[in-house]
Design a protein around this motif. Structure first.
Motif, PDB file in Angstrom:
ATOM      1  N   VAL A   1       0.816  -1.212   0.000  1.00  0.00           N
ATOM      2  CA  VAL A   1       0.000   0.000   0.000  1.00  0.00           C
ATOM      3  C   VAL A   1       0.854   1.268   0.000  1.00  0.00           C
ATOM      4  O   VAL A   1       0.603   2.194  -0.785  1.00  0.00           O
ATOM      5  CB  VAL A   1      -0.977   0.007   1.204  1.00  0.00           C
ATOM      6  CG1 VAL A   1      -1.723   1.319   1.282  1.00  0.00           C
ATOM      7  CG2 VAL A   1      -1.942  -1.154   1.101  1.00  0.00           C
ATOM      8  N   LEU A   2       1.871   1.346   0.849  1.00  0.00           N
ATOM      9  CA  LEU A   2       2.708   2.552   0.912  1.00  0.00           C
ATOM     10  C   LEU A   2       3.468   2.779  -0.385  1.00  0.00           C
ATOM     11  O   LEU A   2       3.570   3.916  -0.862  1.00  0.00           O
ATOM     12  CB  LEU A   2       3.677   2.471   2.088  1.00  0.00           C
ATOM     13  CG  LEU A   2       3.045   2.590   3.480  1.00  0.00           C
ATOM     14  CD1 LEU A   2       4.097   2.400   4.553  1.00  0.00           C
ATOM     15  CD2 LEU A   2       2.353   3.923   3.635  1.00  0.00           C
ATOM     16  N   ALA A   3       3.977   1.712  -0.978  1.00  0.00           N
ATOM     17  CA  ALA A   3       4.699   1.847  -2.244  1.00  0.00           C
ATOM     18  C   ALA A   3       3.764   2.326  -3.347  1.00  0.00           C
ATOM     19  O   ALA A   3       4.137   3.156  -4.182  1.00  0.00           O
ATOM     20  CB  ALA A   3       5.336   0.518  -2.634  1.00  0.00           C
ATOM     21  N   LYS A   4       2.546   1.822  -3.346  1.00  0.00           N
ATOM     22  CA  LYS A   4       1.582   2.214  -4.371  1.00  0.00           C
ATOM     23  C   LYS A   4       1.121   3.659  -4.183  1.00  0.00           C
ATOM     24  O   LYS A   4       0.847   4.364  -5.150  1.00  0.00           O
ATOM     25  CB  LYS A   4       0.383   1.263  -4.394  1.00  0.00           C
ATOM     26  CG  LYS A   4       0.734  -0.112  -4.911  1.00  0.00           C
ATOM     27  CD  LYS A   4       1.269  -0.008  -6.328  1.00  0.00           C
ATOM     28  CE  LYS A   4       1.775  -1.318  -6.855  1.00  0.00           C
ATOM     29  NZ  LYS A   4       2.252  -1.231  -8.232  1.00  0.00           N
ATOM     30  N   GLU A   5       1.045   4.129  -2.938  1.00  0.00           N
ATOM     31  CA  GLU A   5       0.723   5.536  -2.686  1.00  0.00           C
ATOM     32  C   GLU A   5       1.825   6.436  -3.233  1.00  0.00           C
ATOM     33  O   GLU A   5       1.551   7.476  -3.834  1.00  0.00           O
ATOM     34  CB  GLU A   5       0.517   5.786  -1.196  1.00  0.00           C
ATOM     35  CG  GLU A   5      -0.788   5.269  -0.659  1.00  0.00           C
ATOM     36  CD  GLU A   5      -0.948   5.493   0.833  1.00  0.00           C
ATOM     37  OE1 GLU A   5      -0.050   6.113   1.451  1.00  0.00           O
ATOM     38  OE2 GLU A   5      -1.969   5.053   1.381  1.00  0.00           O
ATOM     39  N   SER A   6       3.076   6.024  -3.038  1.00  0.00           N
ATOM     40  CA  SER A   6       4.206   6.801  -3.572  1.00  0.00           C
ATOM     41  C   SER A   6       4.187   6.786  -5.096  1.00  0.00           C
ATOM     42  O   SER A   6       4.438   7.811  -5.738  1.00  0.00           O
ATOM     43  CB  SER A   6       5.534   6.222  -3.085  1.00  0.00           C
ATOM     44  OG  SER A   6       5.641   6.348  -1.702  1.00  0.00           O
ATOM     45  N   GLU A   7       3.876   5.630  -5.670  1.00  0.00           N
ATOM     46  CA  GLU A   7       3.801   5.534  -7.127  1.00  0.00           C
ATOM     47  C   GLU A   7       2.683   6.426  -7.669  1.00  0.00           C
ATOM     48  O   GLU A   7       2.841   7.099  -8.689  1.00  0.00           O
ATOM     49  CB  GLU A   7       3.559   4.084  -7.549  1.00  0.00           C
ATOM     50  CG  GLU A   7       3.549   3.884  -9.043  1.00  0.00           C
ATOM     51  CD  GLU A   7       3.313   2.435  -9.451  1.00  0.00           C
ATOM     52  OE1 GLU A   7       3.218   2.189 -10.661  1.00  0.00           O
ATOM     53  OE2 GLU A   7       3.209   1.551  -8.565  1.00  0.00           O
ATOM     54  N   GLU A   8       1.569   6.464  -6.967  1.00  0.00           N
ATOM     55  CA  GLU A   8       0.443   7.317  -7.364  1.00  0.00           C
ATOM     56  C   GLU A   8       0.849   8.792  -7.340  1.00  0.00           C
ATOM     57  O   GLU A   8       0.560   9.551  -8.266  1.00  0.00           O
ATOM     58  CB  GLU A   8      -0.741   7.080  -6.429  1.00  0.00           C
ATOM     59  CG  GLU A   8      -1.979   7.856  -6.764  1.00  0.00           C
ATOM     60  CD  GLU A   8      -3.125   7.538  -5.807  1.00  0.00           C
ATOM     61  OE1 GLU A   8      -3.913   8.466  -5.550  1.00  0.00           O
ATOM     62  OE2 GLU A   8      -3.236   6.396  -5.332  1.00  0.00           O
ATOM     63  N   ALA A   9       1.556   9.192  -6.287  1.00  0.00           N
ATOM     64  CA  ALA A   9       2.027  10.580  -6.183  1.00  0.00           C
ATOM     65  C   ALA A   9       2.985  10.908  -7.336  1.00  0.00           C
ATOM     66  O   ALA A   9       2.922  11.994  -7.915  1.00  0.00           O
ATOM     67  CB  ALA A   9       2.704  10.816  -4.838  1.00  0.00           C
ATOM     68  N   LEU A  10       3.865   9.965  -7.686  1.00  0.00           N
ATOM     69  CA  LEU A  10       4.786  10.178  -8.798  1.00  0.00           C
ATOM     70  C   LEU A  10       4.040  10.295 -10.129  1.00  0.00           C
ATOM     71  O   LEU A  10       4.390  11.121 -10.977  1.00  0.00           O
ATOM     72  CB  LEU A  10       5.803   9.039  -8.882  1.00  0.00           C
ATOM     73  CG  LEU A  10       6.924   9.063  -7.849  1.00  0.00           C
ATOM     74  CD1 LEU A  10       7.728   7.781  -7.893  1.00  0.00           C
ATOM     75  CD2 LEU A  10       7.819  10.262  -8.067  1.00  0.00           C
ATOM     76  N   LEU A  11       3.004   9.487 -10.303  1.00  0.00           N
ATOM     77  CA  LEU A  11       2.220   9.559 -11.539  1.00  0.00           C
ATOM     78  C   LEU A  11       1.499  10.900 -11.646  1.00  0.00           C
ATOM     79  O   LEU A  11       1.444  11.495 -12.725  1.00  0.00           O
ATOM     80  CB  LEU A  11       1.227   8.406 -11.612  1.00  0.00           C
ATOM     81  CG  LEU A  11       1.829   7.050 -11.975  1.00  0.00           C
ATOM     82  CD1 LEU A  11       0.788   5.953 -11.852  1.00  0.00           C
ATOM     83  CD2 LEU A  11       2.411   7.073 -13.371  1.00  0.00           C
ATOM     84  N   TYR A  12       0.948  11.386 -10.531  1.00  0.00           N
ATOM     85  CA  TYR A  12       0.299  12.702 -10.557  1.00  0.00           C
ATOM     86  C   TYR A  12       1.313  13.803 -10.868  1.00  0.00           C
ATOM     87  O   TYR A  12       1.026  14.739 -11.614  1.00  0.00           O
ATOM     88  CB  TYR A  12      -0.415  12.999  -9.238  1.00  0.00           C
ATOM     89  CG  TYR A  12      -1.805  12.426  -9.163  1.00  0.00           C
ATOM     90  CD1 TYR A  12      -2.772  12.750 -10.106  1.00  0.00           C
ATOM     91  CD2 TYR A  12      -2.166  11.555  -8.145  1.00  0.00           C
ATOM     92  CE1 TYR A  12      -4.054  12.229 -10.048  1.00  0.00           C
ATOM     93  CE2 TYR A  12      -3.447  11.022  -8.065  1.00  0.00           C
ATOM     94  CZ  TYR A  12      -4.379  11.364  -9.024  1.00  0.00           C
ATOM     95  OH  TYR A  12      -5.642  10.848  -8.967  1.00  0.00           O
ATOM     96  N   ARG A  13       2.513  13.696 -10.318  1.00  0.00           N
ATOM     97  CA  ARG A  13       3.553  14.684 -10.595  1.00  0.00           C
ATOM     98  C   ARG A  13       3.965  14.639 -12.072  1.00  0.00           C
ATOM     99  O   ARG A  13       4.178  15.670 -12.710  1.00  0.00           O
ATOM    100  CB  ARG A  13       4.768  14.455  -9.697  1.00  0.00           C
ATOM    101  CG  ARG A  13       5.677  15.656  -9.655  1.00  0.00           C
ATOM    102  CD  ARG A  13       6.770  15.591  -8.612  1.00  0.00           C
ATOM    103  NE  ARG A  13       6.430  14.795  -7.463  1.00  0.00           N
ATOM    104  CZ  ARG A  13       7.284  14.010  -6.796  1.00  0.00           C
ATOM    105  NH1 ARG A  13       8.536  13.942  -7.187  1.00  0.00           N
ATOM    106  NH2 ARG A  13       6.915  13.332  -5.753  1.00  0.00           N
ATOM    107  N   ASP A  14       4.047  13.430 -12.624  1.00  0.00           N
ATOM    108  CA  ASP A  14       4.360  13.263 -14.037  1.00  0.00           C
ATOM    109  C   ASP A  14       3.259  13.869 -14.908  1.00  0.00           C
ATOM    110  O   ASP A  14       3.540  14.548 -15.898  1.00  0.00           O
ATOM    111  CB  ASP A  14       4.533  11.779 -14.358  1.00  0.00           C
ATOM    112  CG  ASP A  14       4.799  11.532 -15.827  1.00  0.00           C
ATOM    113  OD1 ASP A  14       5.758  12.118 -16.355  1.00  0.00           O
ATOM    114  OD2 ASP A  14       4.047  10.745 -16.448  1.00  0.00           O
ATOM    115  N   MET A  15       2.003  13.661 -14.530  1.00  0.00           N
ATOM    116  CA  MET A  15       0.892  14.244 -15.281  1.00  0.00           C
ATOM    117  C   MET A  15       0.936  15.767 -15.196  1.00  0.00           C
ATOM    118  O   MET A  15       0.650  16.465 -16.167  1.00  0.00           O
ATOM    119  CB  MET A  15      -0.452  13.717 -14.760  1.00  0.00           C
ATOM    120  CG  MET A  15      -0.747  12.298 -15.183  1.00  0.00           C
ATOM    121  SD  MET A  15      -2.445  11.797 -14.833  1.00  0.00           S
ATOM    122  CE  MET A  15      -2.366  11.426 -13.097  1.00  0.00           C
TER     123      MET A  15
END
Length: 168
Positions: A136-150
């Motif tokens: 869960v924590l890794a996926k939250e970080s990945e989600e934040a990175l994807l939003y930053r990329d967008m």
């Protein structure tokens, strides 16, 4: 030996031809020719998107960011900004396997006389993210990175659209 010299000569001729014709990758120097000298950005003070757009506009020396709308040649109005997260797929147990992330911005650009330079424009970006309950924590970080990329992608699209405005 002779083939190496011929190859090098061909590469040199190709490079000189491309340089001579003015070929340049889109945004390769990171600067765009804006049709205005100053702009007012109607983002909130703490908007990460607004901050990144300001930073990119300031990177090119041609545009000044105004804090007062009355002093700017162009007014960038944010009509809507939203992030979304929807279930994309479920596994056989009915648990989430993938999410679809979205980032939407609706904006318009006006001149100092309130004449519309760019009609209301909507840009929506989407990314898919796999989900795993055990990470869960890794996926939250990945989600934040994807939003930053967008967000970065969105800023580049905004800059291209601003540069494409035809002054009236």
């Amino acid at each position: 030996m002779k083939t190496i010299v011929v190859r090098m000569l061909l590469v040199l001729v190709a490079a000189a031809t491309l340089a001579g014709c003015g070929f340049q990758l889109r945004g390769s120097n990171g600067q765009y020719n804006m049709p205005f000298k100053s702009i007012y950005l109607a983002f909130g003070e703490t908007s990460p998107l607004g901050t990144e757009l300001k930073r990119n506009l300031r990177a090119g020396d041609s545009v000044r960011i105004e804090n007062d709308a009355s002093k700017a040649e162009a007014l960038f109005d944010v009509l809507g900004e939203s992030r979304g997260k929807a279930i994309l797929s479920l596994n056989s147990l009915g648990r989430v396997r993938e999410y679809a992330l979205s980032y939407t911005l609706v904006f318009r650009v006006r001149d100092a006389n309130n004449k519309v330079l760019l009609a209301p424009t909507e840009i929506t970006l989407r990314r898919n993210i796999a989900f795993d309950e055990s990470q869960v924590l890794a996926k939250e970080s990945e989600e934040a990175l994807l939003y930053r990329d967008m967000q970065t992608d969105l800023v580049q699209q905004i800059l291209r659209r601003l540069a494409a405005i035809k002054p009236v």
